[in-house]
Design an enzyme around this catalytic site. Structure first.
Site, PDB file in Angstrom:
ATOM      1  CB  SER A 174      -7.140   5.012  -4.454  1.00  0.00           C
ATOM      2  OG  SER A 174      -6.873   3.687  -4.878  1.00  0.00           O
ATOM      3  CE  LYS A 175      -8.085   2.274   2.850  1.00  0.00           C
ATOM      4  NZ  LYS A 175      -7.692   0.889   3.094  1.00  0.00           N
ATOM      5  NE  ARG A 176     -10.679   0.537  -3.201  1.00  0.00           N
ATOM      6  CZ  ARG A 176     -11.191   1.403  -4.063  1.00  0.00           C
ATOM      7  NH1 ARG A 176     -11.067   1.197  -5.353  1.00  0.00           N
ATOM      8  NH2 ARG A 176     -11.840   2.472  -3.650  1.00  0.00           N
ATOM      9  N   GLY A 236      -2.217   1.457  -3.219  1.00  0.00           N
ATOM     10  CA  GLY A 236      -1.117   1.173  -2.302  1.00  0.00           C
ATOM     11  C   GLY A 236      -1.152  -0.278  -1.860  1.00  0.00           C
ATOM     12  CG  ASP A 237      -4.365  -1.597   0.602  1.00  0.00           C
ATOM     13  OD1 ASP A 237      -3.461  -1.083   1.287  1.00  0.00           O
ATOM     14  OD2 ASP A 237      -5.584  -1.453   0.833  1.00  0.00           O
TER      15      ASP A 237
END
Ligand code: GLU
Length: 508
Positions: free
Chosen positions: A264-266, A268-269
């Site tokens: 998920s994008k999270r 990646g962060d």
């Protein structure tokens, strides 16, 4: 056989996840391999999820990747419009047709009534809360109401949705090009809404109608759509016939590097790498999510790393050009299981492609990186610099760190690396080197190297001991390509000037 036609059908709801680009890529490869068409259809029927700018952003990403559609709302084509919100009038007749055939029904339940139904089911301990054959008999729909009552509600403008009528105790079969035969029990499938109260179709109706009208032969999409597949198969059966249905392939998920579940994008962060193709700025919050492009990835590398996330050609080969991918790709070789994303491996692909491609393929991007930091340059000179340092760069942004000394004398020198071993003899050598270089009229690599070595020998010094100080004078630190290549490129005046500076720094 009819011409292969595939589609990527994104909803414009935000940034484009790398899984989405991989779906595009597999569609594109399949189409190109079979001489077919690649269509992009914007699925924007859910107005509540619409995000301004997302559509344009998606096309920009495809442009960057070089995955150019044959037909789309931006590229035209004879099966348009390619934006579902502009096709609203088309869908109603298919919903009406399903009602006429007894395959769908009007449902007048308000959101509150549906919520109350769910509460009742929860209290009764039911494991399923779905609107299905069990509960539809207790709800306000045209299957239960008298025909006159249904008509009255319709005539008086009562809001309604149209739901598919899923028959219980049936099995729905689907042949997936990756997963083989799949079977679904209709008892687990709910009566999905097909047409919403605002007259817009839901994704389920629109996807089937459009795949039919756009003559799609193969529908490839992410594994997360598998649970929706039984509804789509039923709609194909009821509306157009299963023999007309495209062949399906549900692509495996791209998984988190650590642990299970979809990347998920999270993640990646959290782990410090991008998951979007390009930088995406949320139009409301103005938050920017990082993309591979801006981080310094080449599209060739991005496509390559995505292609091998879940596919291989059966050999050990990992680096593939687009031509090779088109030639070798087959859906049958896509794995069923999810593929773990590995950012280090992704960077390795970029490094390979930086080395592999001729410098002028990406020199303009490198020039922009330098210009953004106030360094103007000559294009031909930059090509030579790139060729000298490309082996040392993993991201395009690395060219700055690795190459800045070709454009500007280093502002500091790594004195600690030189001073402990600095002595009179070295001081003398470099002073003589300046004189020799001033007399040099050819300024050729071999000449410089030979001259340097001869002078070292004449001074009874080992070349090896002189190389490091020389490098640090030219570069500032212990890195970079061969010093004689550097000297050749930066030229006589600059080389001499940097040696002079070095002498001053080291003798103090
Ligand atoms: N509109 C769906 C999405 O947003 C497409 C699913 C499909 O390809 O059928 O991903």
């Amino acid at each position: 056989m009819s011409k292969v036609r595939v589609r990527f059908a994104p909803s414009p709801t935000g940034g484009l996840h790398l899984g989405g680009v991989r779906t595009v890529l597999f569609n594109y490869l399949f189409a190109k391999k079979h001489g077919g068409d690649f269509i992009v259809r914007i699925e924007d029927t859910d107005q509540t999820r619409f995000v301004a700018g997302a559509e344009e952003y998606i096309f920009n990403c495809l442009q960057w990747c070089g995955l150019i559609p044959d037909e789309s709302c931006q590229h035209g084509g004879s099966y348009g419009p390619y934006r579902q919100s502009e096709r609203k009038a088309i869908y109603k007749q298919y919903a009406d047709q399903l009602i006429k055939d007894g395959r769908a029904y009007y449902a007048f339940d308000t959101p509150e009534e549906i919520e109350a139904m769910r509460e009742r089911l929860k209290t009764a301990g039911s494991h399923s809360l779905q609107y299905d054959h069990h509960i539809r008999q207790n709800m306000k729909n045209s299957l239960n109401l008298l025909p006159e009552e249904t008509q009255r509600l319709l005539d008086t403008g009562t809001p309604y949705v149209i739901r598919i009528k899923v028959e219980p105790d049936e099995h729905i079969h689907l042949t997936d090009m990756i997963r083989g035969e799949i079977s679904f029990d209709t008892n687990t499938v709910d009566d999905k809404v097909l047409l919403k109260a605002d007259g817009m179709p839901t994704y389920h109706l629109a996807v089937v109608v459009d795949d039919h009208l756009m003559k799609i032969t193969h529908a490839f999409r992410g594994e997360e759509w598998l649970p929706s597949a039984p509804i789509h198969v039923l709609l194909w059966k009821y509306l157009f016939g299963l023999d007309k249905m495209p062949q399906w392939a549900h692509l495996p998920l791209i998984l988190k590097p650590d642990g299970n579940g979809k990347l998920s994008k999270r993640d990646g962060d959290r782990l410090g790498f991008p998951v979007y193709a390009m930088d995406w700025q949320d139009p409301i919050t103005r938050d920017t999510t990082k993309g591979f492009k801006e981080l310094g990835f080449l599209p060739e590398a991005f496509n390559n790393l995505l292609a091998v996330l879940g596919w291989n050609d059966g050999t050990e080969q990992e680096v593939f050009s687009m031509e090779e991918l088109i030639d070798k790709f087959s859906m049958e070789r896509v794995h069923k299981g999810g593929a773990k994303f590995d950012f280090e491996k992704a960077k390795w692909f970029n490094h390979e492609w930086i080395k592999k491609l001729p410098a002028d393929n990406y020199a303009a991007i490198v020039a922009d990186i330098f210009e953004a930091k106030g360094i103007e340059m000559d294009g031909l000179y930059l090509l030579k610099v790139i060729d000298l340092i490309k082996d040392r760069c993993t991201l395009l942004s690395d060219f700055y760190e690795q190459g800045i000394f070709f454009f500007k004398a280093p502002s500091t020198l790594d004195e600690a690396a030189v001073k402990p071993k600095w002595d009179e003899k070295k001081q003398l050598f470099f002073a003589e080197l300046i004189k020799a270089l001033e007399l040099n009229t050819s300024w050729q690599h071999d000449d410089l190297e030979n001259g340097f070595k001869e002078l070292a020998a004449a001074n009874q010094l080992k070349t090896g001991e002189l190389m490091l100080p020389f490098r640090i004078m030219l570069v500032g630190g212990k890195f970079g390509p061969s010093v004689f290549n550097i000297a050749t490129l930066i030229g006589k005046k600059e080389t001499i000037s940097r040696i002079k500076t070095g002498l001053n720094v080291f003798q103090n």
